[in-house]
Design a protein around this motif. Structure first.
Motif, mmCIF file in Angstrom:
data_model
loop_
_atom_site.group_PDB
_atom_site.id
_atom_site.type_symbol
_atom_site.label_atom_id
_atom_site.label_comp_id
_atom_site.label_asym_id
_atom_site.label_seq_id
_atom_site.Cartn_x
_atom_site.Cartn_y
_atom_site.Cartn_z
ATOM 1 N N PRO A 20 35.970 46.676 39.034
ATOM 2 C CA PRO A 20 36.105 45.220 38.973
ATOM 3 C C PRO A 20 35.680 44.666 37.622
ATOM 4 C CG PRO A 20 34.193 45.831 40.235
ATOM 5 C CD PRO A 20 34.877 47.101 39.894
ATOM 6 N N ARG A 21 36.165 43.496 37.340
ATOM 7 C CA ARG A 21 35.713 42.807 36.133
ATOM 8 C C ARG A 21 35.365 41.376 36.510
ATOM 9 N NH1 ARG A 21 40.246 40.229 33.206
ATOM 10 N NH2 ARG A 21 41.955 40.135 34.644
ATOM 11 N N LEU A 24 30.657 38.030 40.175
ATOM 12 C CA LEU A 24 30.918 37.815 41.595
ATOM 13 C C LEU A 24 31.045 36.317 41.868
ATOM 14 C CD1 LEU A 24 28.671 40.343 43.487
ATOM 15 C CD2 LEU A 24 31.131 40.105 43.644
ATOM 16 N N CYS A 25 31.951 35.993 42.777
ATOM 17 C CA CYS A 25 32.111 34.597 43.172
ATOM 18 C C CYS A 25 31.634 34.449 44.604
ATOM 19 C CB CYS A 25 33.576 34.197 43.108
ATOM 20 S SG CYS A 25 34.173 33.875 41.465
ATOM 21 N N LEU A 27 32.166 33.658 48.287
ATOM 22 C CA LEU A 27 33.366 33.727 49.107
ATOM 23 C C LEU A 27 33.192 32.895 50.362
ATOM 24 C CD1 LEU A 27 33.849 37.538 48.791
ATOM 25 C CD2 LEU A 27 35.370 35.832 47.873
ATOM 26 N N PHE A 28 34.284 32.287 50.789
ATOM 27 C CA PHE A 28 34.258 31.514 52.025
ATOM 28 C C PHE A 28 35.236 32.127 53.012
ATOM 29 C CE2 PHE A 28 32.693 28.580 48.888
ATOM 30 C CZ PHE A 28 31.653 27.977 49.544
ATOM 31 N N GLY A 59 38.669 32.806 50.893
ATOM 32 C CA GLY A 59 38.918 32.867 49.462
ATOM 33 C C GLY A 59 37.787 32.255 48.667
ATOM 34 N N VAL A 60 38.096 31.871 47.432
ATOM 35 C CA VAL A 60 37.080 31.321 46.555
ATOM 36 C C VAL A 60 37.267 29.810 46.407
ATOM 37 C CG1 VAL A 60 36.602 33.374 45.203
ATOM 38 C CG2 VAL A 60 38.532 31.956 44.599
ATOM 39 N N LYS B 230 34.778 39.650 54.018
ATOM 40 C CA LYS B 230 34.124 39.352 52.729
ATOM 41 C C LYS B 230 34.166 40.570 51.807
ATOM 42 C CE LYS B 230 32.236 35.207 53.572
ATOM 43 N NZ LYS B 230 31.027 34.430 53.738
ATOM 44 N N LEU B 233 37.672 40.932 50.477
ATOM 45 C CA LEU B 233 37.973 39.901 49.477
ATOM 46 C C LEU B 233 37.311 40.221 48.152
ATOM 47 C CD1 LEU B 233 37.661 36.467 51.237
ATOM 48 C CD2 LEU B 233 39.697 37.601 50.455
ATOM 49 N N SER B 234 36.036 40.624 48.206
ATOM 50 C CA SER B 234 35.348 40.841 46.937
ATOM 51 C C SER B 234 35.947 42.042 46.226
ATOM 52 C CB SER B 234 33.852 41.010 47.157
ATOM 53 O OG SER B 234 33.608 42.096 47.988
ATOM 54 N N GLU B 235 36.486 42.987 47.000
ATOM 55 C CA GLU B 235 37.097 44.162 46.385
ATOM 56 C C GLU B 235 38.366 43.782 45.632
ATOM 57 O OE1 GLU B 235 38.520 47.908 48.583
ATOM 58 O OE2 GLU B 235 36.340 47.869 48.766
ATOM 59 N N ALA B 238 37.848 40.847 42.802
ATOM 60 C CA ALA B 238 37.203 41.189 41.538
ATOM 61 C C ALA B 238 38.202 41.794 40.568
ATOM 62 C CB ALA B 238 36.069 42.166 41.799
ATOM 63 N N ILE B 239 39.197 42.536 41.081
ATOM 64 C CA ILE B 239 40.164 43.167 40.182
ATOM 65 C C ILE B 239 41.122 42.130 39.625
ATOM 66 C CG2 ILE B 239 41.960 44.913 40.032
ATOM 67 C CD1 ILE B 239 40.619 46.183 42.538
ATOM 68 N N GLY B 241 40.711 39.087 39.146
ATOM 69 C CA GLY B 241 40.089 37.944 38.483
ATOM 70 C C GLY B 241 40.075 36.715 39.360
ATOM 71 N N TRP B 242 39.921 36.887 40.665
ATOM 72 C CA TRP B 242 39.779 35.807 41.647
ATOM 73 C C TRP B 242 40.959 34.865 41.682
ATOM 74 C CZ3 TRP B 242 36.266 37.204 44.799
ATOM 75 C CH2 TRP B 242 35.215 37.983 44.344
#
Lengths: 295, 247
Positions: A20-21, A24-25, A27-28, A59-60, B230, B233-235, B238-239, B241-242
């Motif tokens: 990942p880059r 962290l955001c 999340l909802f 999502g974010v 969750k 989603l984070s997986e 993150a790749i 870029g949200w």
């Protein structure tokens, strides 16, 4: 039959694990409370209940001033005016074509919002209506721009520019619309010898570069033109690269596709369909993008 | 034979208030908008969500809401005896209706006029609590598809063993050997019940006991599913870029 067949067990399946880059955001998920008080404006992906603002999608959060919206990471195409899309004709009706653009309702291309051959400002007569099938029939692919959005949410398209129109020879790839990055232009003549249209709706069109693509436009479709083997190989390689990036959730834009294309040179075109090589290309591309971003 | 032994263990070795192991995964298919795979013990379910898209049958279109279309089917190899028809029998049709009811309680259909949302469920292995597993898998698939929901819908079963011991998340053996079963689908955060079904009569003193057990189970399943969502989603977020559109 000395073909190289590769069968892998479920346990050996390649799990997409591109590093990942970015940070962290938060999340909802649906039903979660975003803010206890409701002095914010509610945007997409939210709903008010009992004086609190709740999320309705996973999502974010995006905040613009007092407007709060939750953006899902994956969804159907939500059209915006000015987006470049690639679509397929579903139906020919009176004065309009119905187009499939991966939107939640069929999009509409009006006869009055296309450039008919011979004269820009020509009145659309009854003959034109009868000729509609001559221009576009069911199953034809077009590139177009979103002109407006109707009250019920369906899109109205237009092809009033020579860049848009009927597509002739090439490959269509369907990816998740969220992966297409918005950029200044969505039409690219890549230096590797092919053209690519990155439709905002997640439809990607790859075609051989033609010398005078600007002058044709409209409804010209040259199916007799022979595409050489080298060109076809480049197109197939590009397709596999786009697929590799899309399956590993890497955003698609000209730079990322070019990087992936360069990284894929060490593989045969057919080898690019292995999950291992797809992941390898995705990781290398991600790395290259990061390197250029850091500079 | 008792459903709960003297040591307080059930036939499969669980405590009365213990859920079966839940394993789930989002985004298992590429073609549909959303998909999920869910295992609840030996019950295994695949769910796929298509849409919202234009209603294919014009006369069914609603001007103020989306049409929710469910299809429940059991693979022919899913049960002990090979099934003749995977779908279309009375039991499946009933399941389909109940699933539709549960999903409509959660989906914000009013946002998608003239549209249709298709939910396809396939039971790969049936070991009790098929309905619950289907509801949970469908919820995950809807979340994966990015379709607006009021909140998750979670299903859970409960039953009585040894006369008065409430059992949670019953397996097929307990379903057939034991007394009556209670199946609920709830919106766990607000505590609203979308579907409630009993296979037989309950004594009125036992009903609240069993119902509370099932509701508690739903809340616990909600936690598990929410964690999975969750993590997923984070997986992927993150790749990519949200999903931010700025270059």
């Amino acid at each position: 039959m000395a073909e190289n067949i590769c069968i892998s067990l479920a346990v050996q399946r390649v799990s997409s694990s591109v590093p990942p880059r970015g940070q962290l955001c938060k999340l909802f998920s649906p039903g979660e409370i975003i803010f206890p008080q409701s002095d914010f404006m509610r945007g997409h992906g939210t709903y008010p209940e009992d004086d609190v603002l709740k999320a309705s999608v996973a999502g974010v959060m995006e905040q613009i001033g007092r407007l709060i919206s939750i953006k899902p990471l994956k969804s159907r195409y939500n059209g915006e005016v000015g987006d470049v899309v690639v679509g397929r004709i579903l139906e020919v009706t009176q004065k309009r074509w119905k187009v499939d653009t991966n939107s939640r309702l069929d999009s509409i291309l009006l006869l009055s919002s296309v450039n008919l051959p011979g004269g820009e400002l020509r009145r659309r007569s009854a003959e034109d209506e009868q000729m509609m099938r001559k221009y576009l029939i069911e199953g034809d692919l077009i590139s177009a721009e979103v002109q407006s959005i109707y009250a019920d949410g369906s899109l109205s398209l237009h092809t009033r520019s020579f860049t848009y129109g009927k597509l002739s020879q090439g490959i269509l790839i369907k990816v998740c619309p969220a992966l297409i990055k918005r950029s200044k232009t969505h039409f690219h003549n890549l230096p590797c010898g092919a053209s690519i249209i990155l439709g905002k709706n997640g439809f990607v069109w790859i075609s051989p570069t033609t010398a005078d693509s600007n002058s044709s436009g409209g409804f010209a479709q040259n199916l007799d033109q022979k595409v050489g083997k080298a060109d076809r190989e480049v197109i197939a390689r590009l397709r596999n690269c786009v697929l590799a990036l899309a399956t590993n959730k890497i955003p698609l834009y000209s730079t990322s596709i070019l990087h992936a294309f360069e990284e894929s040179e060490k593989y045969l075109v057919s080898e690019l369909l292995n999950p291992e090589s797809m992941l390898d290309i995705a990781i290398l591309t991600q790395h290259k993008i990061q390197m250029t971003e850091d500079l | 034979m008792d459903l709960v032994s003297d040591q307080g263990l059930r036939i499969d070795g669980r405590r009365p208030k213990e859920l079966r192991k839940i394993r789930c995964k989002l985004g298992v298919f590429a073609q549909p908008e959303g998909s999920a795979y869910l295992e609840q013990g030996n019950t295994k379910v695949l769910a796929a969500v298509y849409g919202p898209h234009q209603v294919r049958n014009r006369s069914k279109a609603l001007h103020d809401a989306a049409v929710v279309n469910c299809q429940y089917s059991m693979a022919t190899f899913s049960t002990f005896e090979r099934k003749r028809r995977p779908r279309g029998d009375i039991k499946s049709t009933e399941m389909t209706l109940h699933l539709k009811q549960a999903m409509q309680a959660s989906i914000k259909t009013e946002l998608y006029p003239y549209s249709q949302i298709d939910i396809y469920l396939e039971v790969l292995q049936a070991d009790g609590g098929n309905y619950c597993a289907c509801v949970n898998a469908a919820t995950l698939a809807l979340v994966d598809a990015g379709i607006p929901l009021k909140e998750y819908v979670i299903g859970c079963t409960a039953s009585l063993g040894n006369g008065d011991v409430p059992l949670i998340d019953v397996s097929h053996l307990e379903e057939t050997m034991g007394g009556s079963n209670l199946t609920v689908a709830v919106l766990p955060l607000s505590g609203q019940i979308a579907v409630l079904e009993m296979s037989q009569k309950f004594h009125v003193d036992h009903l609240s006991l069993v119902l509370n057990e099932a509701l508690d189970g739903c809340r616990r399943i909600y936690e598990i599913l929410n964690d999975t969502v969750k993590n997923h989603l984070s997986e992927i977020g993150a790749i990519s870029g949200w999903g931010k559109s700025d270059l």
